[in-house]
Design an enzyme around this catalytic site. Structure first.
Site, mmCIF file in Angstrom:
data_model
loop_
_atom_site.group_PDB
_atom_site.id
_atom_site.type_symbol
_atom_site.label_atom_id
_atom_site.label_comp_id
_atom_site.label_asym_id
_atom_site.label_seq_id
_atom_site.Cartn_x
_atom_site.Cartn_y
_atom_site.Cartn_z
ATOM 1 N N ASN A 91 116.580 -22.352 -66.300
ATOM 2 C CA ASN A 91 116.907 -22.493 -67.721
ATOM 3 C C ASN A 91 116.330 -23.818 -68.194
ATOM 4 O OD1 ASN A 91 118.071 -22.449 -70.278
ATOM 5 N ND2 ASN A 91 120.008 -23.292 -69.555
ATOM 6 N N GLY A 92 115.489 -23.778 -69.212
ATOM 7 C CA GLY A 92 114.896 -25.002 -69.737
ATOM 8 C C GLY A 92 113.442 -24.795 -70.088
ATOM 9 N N TYR A 127 125.665 -24.622 -81.375
ATOM 10 C CA TYR A 127 125.325 -23.223 -81.562
ATOM 11 C C TYR A 127 125.326 -22.356 -80.298
ATOM 12 C CZ TYR A 127 122.470 -19.125 -82.687
ATOM 13 O OH TYR A 127 122.020 -17.846 -82.829
ATOM 14 N N CYS A 175 118.256 -20.027 -71.895
ATOM 15 C CA CYS A 175 118.506 -18.865 -71.031
ATOM 16 C C CYS A 175 119.866 -19.075 -70.380
ATOM 17 C CB CYS A 175 117.451 -18.771 -69.935
ATOM 18 S SG CYS A 175 115.778 -18.525 -70.553
ATOM 19 N N THR A 213 129.402 -18.124 -84.958
ATOM 20 C CA THR A 213 129.461 -19.427 -84.287
ATOM 21 C C THR A 213 130.211 -20.449 -85.133
ATOM 22 O OG1 THR A 213 127.285 -18.879 -83.424
ATOM 23 C CG2 THR A 213 128.060 -21.102 -83.008
ATOM 24 N N GLY A 228 120.683 -15.168 -74.004
ATOM 25 C CA GLY A 228 119.368 -14.540 -73.934
ATOM 26 C C GLY A 228 119.483 -13.046 -73.862
ATOM 27 N N ASP A 283 127.065 -23.168 -88.828
ATOM 28 C CA ASP A 283 126.910 -24.109 -87.712
ATOM 29 C C ASP A 283 125.697 -24.993 -87.907
ATOM 30 O OD1 ASP A 283 124.625 -22.536 -86.236
ATOM 31 O OD2 ASP A 283 126.206 -21.078 -86.623
#
Ligand code: SF4
Length: 479
Positions: A100-101, A258, A2, A304, A28, A367
């Site tokens: 985030n996580g 990425y 995120c 990417t 996200g 990537d």
């Protein structure tokens, strides 16, 4: 994965938080939310891209000089309006949080929060659990009279979180009447950068997953929130910070492969430069293994891989070509839900340029190869456009294990490299030669330069070594 941000400013922050959401859109695309406060909390959240969620009218209602934002990409929890962050609770103070996580001991913590503490969870989001643990720990302390006292309460509360909560969590939060809080898990798995800006002699502060919005908002990067660090900025703009624990620093290597935008600098390592080095190392390996095989053109699997492909082409002395045109208005396939959805979207967003491809030996640089669906489609498109031979190189080593730290790689079965040999993958993709980056070469590419303090990047999805408690994958899966 995120995107989060938090801003303390001497001016209203809503439009700057909107810009943060836009600049972290790649992290996200499911949902976005902003929460601010003056005397009370103001929020606006919704499903979809930032441009669909926010309007000038709803942003104008987000009053206050302190706020946080979130770009959602679901790794834990259901998909729905109730799961959108920031989340908030009214007791104590009124606390809001963006995370985030991913928390790996979620079930154990839910048991504690609901059964022992008798708190109600309205979602299946791990962020809500984290929020309630913080709230409970702050509630245990008395009423602070000063910012120093409140910071001490925060140190105790977040210190308990660091002991109790396993997994990856970079967090921004606001506490009504108190200010902005920011912390990062002891291993520093997910990124969290910081910046400052001078406004008429006073300091404004920003914290975010990436520094991609700093330039446009006029913030100067000032480094990273350290692993295990807590930062608090009170209502008067005074900053308090403390590194509560120091463990091994294991930032996610996949951010460089990425996720992150190429112009981001995470953990004092430039993403763009690290991708150039990935392409360079991959080219060295190619020249060593296939000294007599030279493609006519090198094309990136956009976008990417563009940076690595550029360095790869330069290193082997072959023309770089944008042989696949990308329609930028269609979302990234990796973060679209559902396999069929992802497969179909490849042909919607990529168009092969026949003049660049026909009758040529084409080298595709990607990537990474995660599920293999996108790579297979790309190879098919390049062959259909008349390529004589197709070689495929991946800047990332085989992705063989799921991620439990905030990236959507939920089952081993979905990962093409988890059960198939490289030779089988080569046949599956339909290419003449397939070459993966070696793990050591990837680590070298990320850590070669810069005054970074990375001990060992997390590479659990590549080598199966899960950095939390140093446990191996089978032990974690058993939990
Ligand atoms: Fe990143 Fe892979 Fe570690 Fe997940 S397992 S945090 S994707 S390196």
């Amino acid at each position: 994965m995120c995107g989060i941000s938090g801003i303390y400013s001497h001016n209203p922050v809503a439009s700057e938080l909107y810009e943060s959401v836009v600049h972290q859109q790649h992290r996200g695309q499911d949902a976005a939310g902003i929460m601010t406060y003056d005397e009370r909390m103001h929020k606006h959240k919704g499903l979809g891209l930032a441009r669909d969620v926010f309007t000038e009218d709803n942003i104008s209602l987000l009053k206050g000089n302190v706020g946080i934002s979130h770009n959602r990409y679901p790794t834990h929890g259901e998909f729905g309006h109730g799961e959108i962050q920031p989340m908030w609770t009214s007791v104590p103070y009124g606390i809001s949080m963006a995370h985030n996580g991913q928390i790996t001991n979620y079930d154990e913590l839910v048991e504690e929060v609901t059964k022992k503490e008798k708190r109600y969870l309205n979602t299946t989001s791990d962020t809500e659990v984290l929020l309630h643990i913080l709230a409970k720990e702050l509630d245990n302390n008395g009423v602070p009279n000063t910012s120093e006292e409140f910071f001490n309460h925060l140190c105790e509360a977040v210190g308990t979180i660091f002991k109790k909560v396993k997994g990856a969590y970079s967090v921004t939060g606001i506490v009504i009447g108190k200010g902005l809080i920011v912390f990062r898990d002891p291993r520093g798995i997910r990124p969290l950068v910081r910046g400052e800006r001078d406004t008429n002699g006073k300091k404004d502060y920003i914290f975010a997953s990436e520094n991609t919005m700093f330039y446009s908002l006029g913030y100067e990067p000032t480094g990273n929130v350290l692993p295990g660090e807590l930062i608090y900025i009170d209502n008067d703009g005074e900053m308090f910070s403390k590194r509560l624990v120091k463990e091994e620093f294991n930032p996610c290597i996949f951010e460089y492969v990425y996720f992150a935008r190429p112009d981001a600098v995470l953990n004092d390592v430039g993403v763009y430069r690290s991708r150039l080095r990935m392409g360079q190392n991959l080219a060295y390996a190619w020249k060593e293994k296939y000294p007599d095989v030279k493609p006519d053109i090198v094309i990136p699997a956009p976008s990417t891989a563009n940076t690595s492909a550029l360095a790869f082409a330069h290193e082997i002395g072959v023309r770089y070509s944008e042989g696949l045109y990308k329609n930028h208005f269609i979302g990234r396939t990796f973060i679209m839900t559902g396999q069929e959805e992802r497969r179909r979207s490849v042909r919607h967003k990529l168009v092969p340029q026949e003049t660049e491809i026909r009758d040529k030996k084409v080298m595709i640089v990607d990537d990474s190869i995660v599920r293999g669906n996108t790579s297979r489609e790309i190879v098919r498109m390049v062959k259909d456009a008349g390529a004589k031979e197709v070689y495929f190189v991946s800047a990332c080593p085989p992705v063989q294990h799921p991620c439990y730290y905030g990236v959507d790689m939920p089952t081993r079965n979905e990962l093409i490299a988890s059960s198939k040999s490289i030779d089988t993958i080569k046949k599956d993709l339909g290419v003449d030669i397939l070459l993966y980056q070696e793990i050591d070469d990837l680590v070298e590419a990320v850590t070669r330069r810069g005054d970074h303090h990375i001990d060992n990047p997390c590479m659990a999805c590549l080598d199966g070594h899960y950095v939390i408690n140093g446990r191996k994958v089978h032990e974690l899966i058993k939990e």
